[in-house]
Scaffold this motif. Structure first.
Motif, PDB file in Angstrom:
ATOM      1  N   PHE A 267       0.925  -1.235   0.119  1.00 58.86           N
ATOM      2  CA  PHE A 267       0.088  -0.179   0.039  1.00 58.86           C
ATOM      3  C   PHE A 267       0.898   1.259   0.067  1.00 58.86           C
ATOM      4  N   SER A 268       1.999   1.200   0.109  1.00 61.36           N
ATOM      5  CA  SER A 268       3.147   2.205   0.344  1.00 61.36           C
ATOM      6  C   SER A 268       4.221   1.866  -0.325  1.00 61.36           C
ATOM      7  N   ALA A 269       4.141   1.410  -1.470  1.00 64.34           N
ATOM      8  CA  ALA A 269       5.425   0.901  -2.318  1.00 64.34           C
ATOM      9  C   ALA A 269       6.346   2.081  -2.619  1.00 64.34           C
ATOM     10  N   GLN A 270       5.877   3.143  -3.136  1.00 62.15           N
ATOM     11  CA  GLN A 270       6.840   4.354  -3.703  1.00 62.15           C
ATOM     12  C   GLN A 270       7.297   4.650  -2.405  1.00 62.15           C
ATOM     13  N   SER A 271       6.612   5.023  -1.431  1.00 65.86           N
ATOM     14  CA  SER A 271       7.460   5.399  -0.203  1.00 65.86           C
ATOM     15  C   SER A 271       8.635   4.381   0.250  1.00 65.86           C
ATOM     16  N   LEU A 272       8.310   3.261   0.301  1.00 66.34           N
ATOM     17  CA  LEU A 272       9.305   2.371   0.639  1.00 66.34           C
ATOM     18  C   LEU A 272      10.568   2.224  -0.367  1.00 66.34           C
ATOM     19  N   VAL A 273      10.168   2.324  -1.541  1.00 62.03           N
ATOM     20  CA  VAL A 273      11.413   2.524  -2.575  1.00 62.03           C
ATOM     21  C   VAL A 273      12.152   3.859  -2.366  1.00 62.03           C
ATOM     22  N   ASP A 274      11.549   4.954  -2.099  1.00 60.50           N
ATOM     23  CA  ASP A 274      12.008   6.282  -1.811  1.00 60.50           C
ATOM     24  C   ASP A 274      12.948   6.069  -0.605  1.00 60.50           C
ATOM     25  N   ALA A 275      12.663   5.270   0.616  1.00 59.18           N
ATOM     26  CA  ALA A 275      13.421   5.289   1.768  1.00 59.18           C
ATOM     27  C   ALA A 275      14.569   4.650   1.470  1.00 59.18           C
TER      28      ALA A 275
END
Length: 414
Positions: free
Chosen positions: A49-57
């Motif tokens: 549900f938060s794939a992009q934020s995880l990649v960014d992190a």
């Protein structure tokens, strides 16, 4: 999303490998597999549900450890209790051992330089903890940054307490007449755009002498605020332990609104928890206070990596960092180093780090770790950092070794 699956799998494996080994000893095989399965499903579900934020992190610039990136991302996405539980579980199965002696004895600090007259006199040798007999070289200050006008930085090593005698803690002492402090913002903590960069840039590298992490994350964990150059992204909290940098580069520590406060001379303020040392005495709640006083990771009585900072009666500044420390033993080390007002900074092995440099008037000066095996290496602060940190620079550029150098970049508030 291309690469997301492999990034998550690799990061998750790195984060849980040590914990899993510990769980095998602590729980039967079926139970620890069930625990890790639940944890893994939770992370994957939230991650989807938060794939992009995880990649960014995981891919943001800098050398932040992968485990630290994952832990912070988890806390930002409702997994704080889970992350804290993992940390507590890991501690229970991998507590620091007691007894023994440091392998190889007390090390000689790397990068020792010749002692130079001038500046403040060297502080007294640190006594060993708990009435122990000192090991050869223990607590003896060594000049690690010398200038024609005196020793700017001294370093020493001591054992943390009378029980964990095979571990070593590093201590830095800095002369306020020769160095000036700088608070660097991080790209995430506090985030935003600032006149001071989120790294020690090529200009400051010509004069920098030390660097270390600033403290807990600002999203509630520090229970304090952040101030720089007239801006306050996190409101300053009355009574909170505060590291204050004045516009002349001098530094002070104290309870906000009582011992330190706002004025036209203040350039930066970084708050974290409550005072650890005040009037030369360790806070009596060091062993009994709760998460608001000393943080939620594992607990104040746990013997883990910790760091702290304080000022002496003569204005010298002291940094302490290393493993196998409780809040009380951390405060006792500050006190024994002559600190009259001090505060805890960090309690996570991924962030506790002290680095000192030999400024030579050029970028990328020789750099040295205060304590061996720090997870953050010597080049971390020369790269973009997501977390805020402190650096100290020589006040006089001609004090650097080598030929004449240009004047350092002076922040707008200096």
């Amino acid at each position: 999303m291309p690469g997301l699956g492999s990034a998550m799998a690799s990061a998750w494996s790195s984060c849980c490998q040590d914990f899993a080994r510990g769980c095998r000893r602590l729980w039967p095989r079926r139970r620890w597999l069930r625990v890790l399965s639940v944890v893994g499903v939770a992370v994957v579900v939230v991650g989807l549900f938060s794939a992009q934020s995880l990649v960014d992190a995981l891919t943001r610039p800098g050398s932040d450890p992968v485990v630290a990136r994952l832990a912070e991302w988890g806390r930002d996405h409702g997994l704080g209790p889970l992350v804290t539980g993992l940390e507590a579980g890991q501690y229970e199965v991998d507590k620091p051992r007691t007894g023994g002696v440091p392998v190889g004895g007390i090390p000689h600090p790397a990068g020792v330089e010749a002692d130079q007259p001038g500046g403040q006199p060297a502080p007294p040798q640190l006594p060993p903890p708990g009435g122990l007999s000192p090991l050869p070289g223990e607590g003896r200050w060594q000049p690690v940054v010398s200038t024609p006008h005196g020793v700017a930085v001294r370093a020493t090593t001591v054992r943390p307490d009378a029980a964990h005698t095979s571990y070593l803690v590093g201590v830095l002492w800095m002369d306020p007449t020769l160095v000036a402090g700088v608070l660097h913002p991080g790209t995430v903590d506090p985030g935003g755009h600032w006149p001071i960069p989120p790294l020690i840039d090529a200009t400051e590298q010509r004069t920098v002498v030390t660097a270390f992490s600033a403290g807990f994350r600002l999203q509630g964990d520090s229970h304090g605020g952040w101030y720089e150059n007239g801006r306050e992204p996190r409101p300053l909290v009355p009574g909170a332990a505060s590291l204050v940098i004045r516009k002349d580069g001098t530094v002070d520590v104290g309870a906000w609104g009582r011992e330190v406060g706002m004025g036209p001379e203040v350039a930066s303020v970084r708050q974290n928890l409550v005072p650890l040392v005040d009037h030369g005495l360790v806070n009596p709640t060091c062993g009994t206070g709760g998460t608001r006083e000393w943080g939620s990771t594992v607990g104040q009585a746990a013997f883990i990596n910790r760091s702290a900072f304080g000022v002496t009666a003569r204005g010298a500044t002291v940094y302490v960092g290393g493993p196998a420390l409780s809040v009380c033993t951390l405060g006792e080390l500050l006190r024994s180093a002559g600190v009259v007002r001090g505060m805890e900074l960090d309690i996570n092995p991924a962030w506790v780090s002290g680095v000192y440099f030999h400024p030579n008037g050029r970028p990328h000066p020789p750099a040295f770790e205060l304590v061996p095996d720090q997870q953050i290496g010597t080049q971390h602060y020369l790269q973009i950092s997501s977390r805020d940190f402190f650096s100290f620079d020589l006040r006089s550029p001609p004090d650097t070794a080598g030929a004449a150098v240009p004047s350092p970049r002076v922040p707008p508030h200096r």
